[in-house]
Scaffold this active site. Structure first.
Site, PDB file in Angstrom:
ATOM      1  N   SER A   1     -45.085  -5.405  -5.812  1.00  0.00           N
ATOM      2  CA  SER A   1     -44.936  -5.035  -4.409  1.00  0.00           C
ATOM      3  C   SER A   1     -44.960  -3.510  -4.227  1.00  0.00           C
ATOM      4  O   SER A   1     -45.272  -3.025  -3.149  1.00  0.00           O
ATOM      5  CB  SER A   1     -43.597  -5.555  -3.884  1.00  0.00           C
ATOM      6  OG  SER A   1     -42.538  -5.020  -4.654  1.00  0.00           O
TER       7      SER A   1
ATOM      8  N   CYS B   1     -35.877  -8.994 -11.643  1.00  0.00           N
ATOM      9  CA  CYS B   1     -36.592  -8.104 -10.713  1.00  0.00           C
ATOM     10  C   CYS B   1     -37.070  -6.940 -11.554  1.00  0.00           C
ATOM     11  O   CYS B   1     -36.288  -6.391 -12.351  1.00  0.00           O
ATOM     12  CB  CYS B   1     -35.662  -7.628  -9.601  1.00  0.00           C
ATOM     13  SG  CYS B   1     -36.434  -6.376  -8.538  1.00  0.00           S
TER      14      CYS B   1
HETATM   15  N1  DGL Z   1     -39.975  -5.760  -8.172  1.00  0.00           N
HETATM   16  C1  DGL Z   1     -39.888  -6.912  -7.316  1.00  0.00           C
HETATM   17  C2  DGL Z   1     -39.504  -8.151  -8.117  1.00  0.00           C
HETATM   18  O1  DGL Z   1     -39.576  -8.178  -9.328  1.00  0.00           O
HETATM   19  C3  DGL Z   1     -38.911  -6.819  -6.175  1.00  0.00           C
HETATM   20  C4  DGL Z   1     -39.010  -5.725  -5.208  1.00  0.00           C
HETATM   21  C5  DGL Z   1     -39.345  -6.188  -3.819  1.00  0.00           C
HETATM   22  O2  DGL Z   1     -38.520  -6.846  -3.163  1.00  0.00           O
HETATM   23  O3  DGL Z   1     -40.451  -5.879  -3.397  1.00  0.00           O
HETATM   24  O4  DGL Z   1     -39.153  -9.155  -7.529  1.00  0.00           O
END
Ligand code: DGL
Length: 270
Positions: free
Chosen positions: A14, A188
């Site tokens: 994202s 995440c």
């Molecule tokens: N890096 C994204 C993930 O692993 C999360 C960040 C977002 O909410 O865009 O879910």
């Protein structure tokens, strides 16, 4: 579509959080050319609907396919949970690797008959993908999940390793849902940056902190090796594309990739 070893590895997220995964891949596979796409125009994905993330992911996959990528890594848990199955169908002839399956395999092999915790975005937690896959593995693992939506924006702002981030992290991790765990999955790709703070919260307790960047890099290496797609020597520089450019995104690459990289704007909708 024919793929060959000299083609790049496509990676998307994202925003810039997925650079933690890109960094681990680069470290393990320094001869590979990376093409990274950060959908900064649409972040955060964690609060978006499944349908919206699917639409963005398809569009990004089109960009990476046009660039000739030999494999596409979804370096985002939210997109992996919302769009992996769709992309597997949509992108023909190119392997799609998500960040969830390599972690599931690791947990299933190492934490049988224990209670494991998970923190991630609302989208990842609500999708129930980790719960389903861990239960399908049938290894006596109980998964307790907690959405932690403040963490990704906090990290993206470079706001960590300070008193306020300590308090936010402690507030989340002290939730009753996460008591009695033997391991905590950082679901995440932003969270490796607060791994030390999280480890600090559990200091003295037998809780293993699991971040997926290295297991995902290994999954990419294994796939390329077994498919004879490893590159001996890349002559092409890595590319870092974003759907919306700001100087602050570029400055943050230093945190997520370990060095400052130049971001090129590549709008998703023309
Ligand atoms: N890096 C994204 C993930 O692993 C999360 C960040 C977002 O909410 O865009 O879910």
């Amino acid at each position: 579509m024919t793929v060959s070893p000299d083609r790049p590895i496509g990676i998307f997220d994202s925003g810039i959080g997925g650079l933690t995964v890109a960094h681990a891949i680069k470290k393990l596979l320094p001869n590979e050319q990376l093409i990274y796409f950060g959908d900064t125009a649409h972040l955060p994905y964690g609060d978006k609907s499944e349908a919206a993330i699917q639409a963005y992911s398809v569009r990004i996959a089109d960009v990476l396919v046009k660039k000739g990528c030999k494999v596409i890594v979804i370096a985002c848990n939210s997109a992996s949970s919302a769009a992996y199955e769709l992309l597997k169908e949509y992108v023909r002839g190119i392997k799609i690797i998500n960040v969830i399956d390599p972690m599931i395999q690791w947990v299933v092999s190492n934490f049988q008959n224990t209670t494991v915790g998970l923190i991630g975005t609302k989208r990842t937690v609500q999708s129930g993908v980790y719960l389903r896959k861990i239960s399908e593995a049938n290894q006596g693992i109980t998964l307790h999940q907690l959405p932690t939506p403040l963490l990704a924006p906090m990290i993206e702002e470079g706001f960590f390793s300070n008193q306020i981030s300590h308090e936010i992290i402690a507030q989340y991790l002290s939730a009753p849902d996460l008591s009695g765990i033997t391991a905590l999955i950082l679901a995440c790709t932003h969270y490796p940056l607060i791994r030390e703070e999280i480890a600090g919260y559990y200091a003295g307790k037998p809780v293993t902190i699991l971040d997926s960047s290295e297991v995902v890099a290994l999954a990419v290496k294994n796939y390329l090796t077994s498919s004879n797609l490893l590159n001996d020597q890349s002559n092409h520089p890595d590319q870092f594309l974003v759907s919306d450019y700001t100087e602050s995104f570029e400055a943050s690459t230093r945190l997520f990739f370990g060095e400052l990289v130049h971001l090129q704007e590549h709008p998703l909708w023309h």
